[in-house]
Write a protein that holds these residues in place. Structure first.
Motif, PDB file in Angstrom:
ATOM      1  N   ASP A   1       0.800  -1.222   0.000  1.00 45.96           N
ATOM      2  CA  ASP A   1       0.000   0.000   0.000  1.00 45.96           C
ATOM      3  C   ASP A   1       0.837   1.278   0.000  1.00 45.96           C
ATOM      4  O   ASP A   1       0.352   2.317  -0.467  1.00 45.96           O
ATOM      5  N   MET A   2       2.039   1.216   0.529  1.00 42.82           N
ATOM      6  CA  MET A   2       2.868   2.418   0.544  1.00 42.82           C
ATOM      7  C   MET A   2       4.351   2.034   0.528  1.00 42.82           C
ATOM      8  O   MET A   2       4.766   1.098   1.200  1.00 42.82           O
ATOM      9  N   LEU A   3       5.110   2.784  -0.249  1.00 41.12           N
ATOM     10  CA  LEU A   3       6.566   2.666  -0.285  1.00 41.12           C
ATOM     11  C   LEU A   3       7.154   3.951   0.270  1.00 41.12           C
ATOM     12  O   LEU A   3       6.851   5.044  -0.222  1.00 41.12           O
ATOM     13  N   VAL A   4       7.985   3.823   1.287  1.00 41.51           N
ATOM     14  CA  VAL A   4       8.672   4.972   1.868  1.00 41.51           C
ATOM     15  C   VAL A   4      10.143   4.907   1.463  1.00 41.51           C
ATOM     16  O   VAL A   4      10.893   4.063   1.942  1.00 41.51           O
ATOM     17  N   ASN A   5      10.524   5.779   0.550  1.00 39.26           N
ATOM     18  CA  ASN A   5      11.922   5.876   0.119  1.00 39.26           C
ATOM     19  C   ASN A   5      12.649   6.849   1.052  1.00 39.26           C
ATOM     20  O   ASN A   5      12.629   8.060   0.853  1.00 39.26           O
ATOM     21  N   ASN A   6      13.265   6.286   2.072  1.00 37.83           N
ATOM     22  CA  ASN A   6      13.879   7.106   3.117  1.00 37.83           C
ATOM     23  C   ASN A   6      15.389   6.941   3.200  1.00 37.83           C
ATOM     24  O   ASN A   6      16.070   7.805   3.754  1.00 37.83           O
TER      25      ASN A   6
END
Length: 283
Positions: free
Chosen positions: A87-92
């Motif tokens: 549901d969500m990708l966090v590119n951190n």
């Protein structure tokens, strides 16, 4: 933010072993999300996983070097195998090397910074995209004000963050028909391990004491930054500028030379002075 905003959502977080990524993982776990936490330091991920599971969350520990495309593919594949959706990708994930450009011995550190900060996000996004389209999901990119206005001694970092902004802005338009949002957050100073891990021209980290010298009692915490970022992603905002970001963007348009002077006098020199004073006290 409501306590159950991301309940039952499946979220990949890169750079999760410390700082903003660590804080986001803990907050998402408390909200009932299922999280895949990725970073290079496996032992730190295991400690984070224990904290997330204590909140009742399902966690996938995925040691990953985002600069390696094959590892990014494996991260997404393992997340789908474990949770069945995304549901969500966090590119951190991110790092910095700091020196005068012509002081670097070669371009290895420059390329390494680009590989992690820019191509790490590109790699993960490429393999996550089919599943995000299915869920009409979200992409959250943790950038920096260094991606909106440059500062000296940070050519690799600023180049990578400017590239990240261009990538996200173009991608956002491409994904609009698929109802996948792309949110870019640009923190100012945040009290994390980031500056302790910052590399000099020889590729040697500053270390914890010197890294912390750049912060004050008023520096934003990682928890607060993570809260702002997650709220922005939930609301599918385009971009969030923290600290003096709006002023910097405005000045860049109307008085770029003045902004250059201001960046050095108000931002760079005071930070360097604090670091020198703290170093002198330790000696």
């Amino acid at each position: 933010m409501e306590s159950a905003t991301f309940r039952d959502q499946v979220v990949i977080i890169t750079g999760a072993s410390a700082g903003i990524g660590h804080a986001m993982a803990v907050q998402l776990a408390r909200q009932g999300a299922r999280v895949a936490i990725a970073a290079r330091r496996a032992e730190c991920l295991e400690e984070l996983a224990a904290a997330c599971r204590a909140s009742g969350a399902e966690v996938l520990v995925a040691p990953t070097d985002v600069g390696e495309e094959s590892q990014c593919k494996a991260l997404v594949d393992n997340t789908l195998s474990t949770f069945g959706r995304l549901d969500m990708l966090v590119n951190n994930a991110g790092l910095a090397a700091s020196a005068l450009f012509d002081d670097y011995h070669n371009l290895d550190l420059f390329r390494h910074t680009m590989d992690v900060n820019l191509f790490g996000a590109v790699n993960c996004t490429y393999y996550a995209l089919p599943y995000l389209k299915q869920s009409k999901g979200r992409i959250l990119a943790v950038s920096s004000l260094g991606g909106k206005t440059a500062i000296p001694y940070n050519t690799p970092y600023c180049a990578s963050k400017y590239g990240l902004h261009g990538f996200c802005d173009a991608l956002r338009m491409e994904l609009k028909p698929h109802e996948v949002s792309v949110t870019v957050v640009c923190p100012w100073w945040v009290a994390t391990e980031f500056h302790a891990a910052q590399l000099n021209k020889d590729g040697v980290p500053r270390g914890a004491p010197r890294g912390k010298d750049y912060y004050t009692s008023k520096t934003m915490t990682a928890d607060r930054c993570a809260e702002i970022a997650l709220q922005a992603a939930y609301k599918r905002r385009r971009e969030v500028l923290m600290g003096p970001g709006l002023l910097a963007v405005w000045l860049k348009l109307i008085a770029p030379g003045f902004l250059d002077w201001l960046s050095i006098k108000i931002f760079l020199e005071p930070a360097a002075r604090r670091a020198r004073e703290a170093q002198a006290k330790r000696e």
